[in-house]
Scaffold this active site. Structure first.
Site, PDB file in Angstrom:
ATOM      1  N   TRP A 270      36.551  45.849  35.299  1.00 47.83           N
ATOM      2  CA  TRP A 270      35.707  44.642  35.337  1.00 47.83           C
ATOM      3  C   TRP A 270      36.163  43.641  34.301  1.00 47.83           C
ATOM      4  O   TRP A 270      36.129  42.434  34.536  1.00 47.83           O
ATOM      5  CB  TRP A 270      34.240  45.021  35.187  1.00 47.83           C
TER       6      TRP A 270
ATOM      7  N   ASP B 231      29.727  41.042  28.906  1.00 49.26           N
ATOM      8  CA  ASP B 231      29.301  41.559  30.199  1.00 49.26           C
ATOM      9  C   ASP B 231      28.651  42.917  29.914  1.00 49.26           C
ATOM     10  O   ASP B 231      29.336  43.895  29.632  1.00 49.26           O
ATOM     11  CB  ASP B 231      30.514  41.735  31.130  1.00 49.26           C
TER      12      ASP B 231
ATOM     13  N   LYS C 152      22.116  48.384  37.768  1.00 51.91           N
ATOM     14  CA  LYS C 152      22.292  49.676  37.096  1.00 51.91           C
ATOM     15  C   LYS C 152      21.052  49.987  36.259  1.00 51.91           C
ATOM     16  O   LYS C 152      20.344  50.947  36.536  1.00 51.91           O
ATOM     17  CB  LYS C 152      23.549  49.681  36.230  1.00 51.91           C
TER      18      LYS C 152
HETATM   19  N1  PMP Z   1      30.749  44.168  35.389  1.00 51.18           N
HETATM   20  C1  PMP Z   1      30.523  45.496  35.297  1.00 51.18           C
HETATM   21  C2  PMP Z   1      30.562  46.156  33.948  1.00 51.18           C
HETATM   22  C3  PMP Z   1      30.252  46.231  36.462  1.00 51.18           C
HETATM   23  O1  PMP Z   1      30.017  47.547  36.383  1.00 51.18           O
HETATM   24  C4  PMP Z   1      30.236  45.565  37.722  1.00 51.18           C
HETATM   25  C5  PMP Z   1      29.996  46.271  39.017  1.00 51.18           C
HETATM   26  N2  PMP Z   1      29.233  47.225  39.144  1.00 51.18           N
HETATM   27  C6  PMP Z   1      30.485  44.199  37.757  1.00 51.18           C
HETATM   28  C7  PMP Z   1      30.732  43.534  36.569  1.00 51.18           C
HETATM   29  C8  PMP Z   1      30.481  43.436  39.062  1.00 51.18           C
HETATM   30  O2  PMP Z   1      29.181  43.305  39.492  1.00 51.18           O
HETATM   31  P1  PMP Z   1      28.791  42.649  40.884  1.00 51.18           P
HETATM   32  O3  PMP Z   1      29.220  43.595  41.947  1.00 51.18           O
HETATM   33  O4  PMP Z   1      27.299  42.550  40.778  1.00 51.18           O
HETATM   34  O5  PMP Z   1      29.443  41.346  40.985  1.00 51.18           O
END
Ligand code: PMP
Length: 364
Positions: free
Chosen positions: A103, A176, A200
């Protein structure tokens, strides 16, 4: 099959049972209005109350001062990867990024579309099995970076920062926190900007919590299309357009549940106990092995493998049959991943370890 099983999913993940029960009621009739939460106008009194309570409960939980905005937006954390540099990576400036997982890497890639990125550190060459130490990080000199971005918990690889990066003074710290938000106390005053997808620790997918310091917000670009402008979302109090009302409601209910649990300190102790049960077991046998450096282990996502990797499909299959779901690891790590977000019960971890012991006895 019981009507609820243990859900180790990495996200969307397990939600608190009292929240789901209350939501069943409120879908039908919210606050005795005779109208369900999804049927209320986003500008009506009932939703005013939902939004105001969600914001206040969020402030109470993390001790968030008044000079921070609390916003709810859509588009997932992935849209934040782009919105952040669009708004704050100004011409001629560089943004520092710590590349500690998939990510984080995607956040880097998005930022590169909009400006200059300095990858201050990266653990990519070792498949993200550790968090680069402070003395390996090369921040932009002179405290001149537009901001420094890090991912507090790396959902896929199972590593987590134990403290905030010590960045040059004056540089806005951006995080993030999608996969460990409110799993432990957080000193928000160290941050200029925090974002977290809800699916989460906070609620369902389709809703993102933003915590933004006002002086940082004031430096955002003004000429963006409104839906991509933080200033617009802040000015309109998360209601520039129709927000995800049900998502905000569920996140608000989760905040109330967290308060009744005893707040973030109590939650952090609960999470540490859960993680210790599983890591202690992994360390006690040579049948399984953790995949990351012990000092950087995540309390949320425990990644592990069987020494004999050929057994892993059977492990996951038998675990599912025994009522433990969502354990298959991400393809970039392989093996297994047990995600134990706030709402995951400690009894589920104890029972899972018993399952692991039985599995080892029969397959050794
Ligand atoms: N950042 C982290 C730390 C994640 O675990 C995730 C996905 N689970 C995301 C960003 C991306 O999230 P999304 O699918 O809601 O765009």
């Amino acid at each position: 099959m019981p009507d609820r099983i243990f859900n180790f999913s990495a996200g969307p993940g397990v939600m608190p049972e009292p929240v789901l029960k209350q939501a069943q009621h409120d879908l039908w009739n919210l606050f005795d209005t005779g109208i369900g939460i999804c049927e209320h106008s986003h500008r009506g009194k009932a939703f005013d109350r939902v939004l105001a309570e969600a914001e206040q409960d969020c402030r109470d939980l993390a001790g968030i001062p008044k000079n921070y905005h609390i916003l709810f937006v859509q588009g997932g954390a992935s849209l934040q990867f782009a919105m952040l540099p669009m708004n704050f990576l100004h011409e001629g400036k560089t943004a520092d990024y710590l590349n500690t997982g998939e990510w984080a890497r995607r956040a880097v890639k998005e930022a590169q579309r909009f400006g200059k990125v300095n990858e201050a550190a990266s653990s990519e060459a070792k498949n993200y099995t550790y968090i680069p130490a402070e003395n390996e990080r090369k921040y932009t000199r002179g405290g001149d970076a537009a901001y420094c971005h890090f991912t507090s918990n790396n959902t896929i690889f199972g590593t987590q920062f134990t403290e905030e990066p010590r960045i040059p003074s004056g540089v806005p710290l951006v995080c993030d926190a999608s996969s460990d938000i409110f799993s432990k106390p957080i000193d928000v005053t160290k941050y200029a900007f925090i974002y977290a997808g809800a699916q989460k620790n906070l609620g369902p997918s389709g809703i993102v919590l933003l915590i933004v310091r006002d002086d940082f917000l004031q430096t955002a670009r003004e000429d963006l299309t409104p839906m991509l402008s933080y200033k617009v979302h802040a000015k309109d109090g998360s209601r520039h357009n129709t927000p995800n009302t049900f998502g905000i409601y569920l996140v608000g209910q989760t905040f109330k549940w967290l308060k009744s649990f005893g707040g973030l300190r109590a939650m952090s102790e609960h999470n540490a106990r859960k993680a210790k049960i599983l890591y202690d077991h992994l360390d006690s046998t040579d049948f399984f092995r953790g995949t990351v450096e012990p000092k950087d282990r995540s309390q949320m996502n425990v990644t592990f493998r069987c020494r004999n990797e050929a057994l892993e499909d059977t492990f996951v299959k038998e675990a599912t049959a025994a009522g433990f779901d969502g354990l298959k690891g991400h393809r970039s790590v392989g093996g297994m991943r047990a995600s134990m977000y706030n709402a995951f019960p400690i009894d589920g971890v104890r029972q899972f370890v018993e399952f692991m012991k039985n599995f080892e006895r029969t397959h050794r």
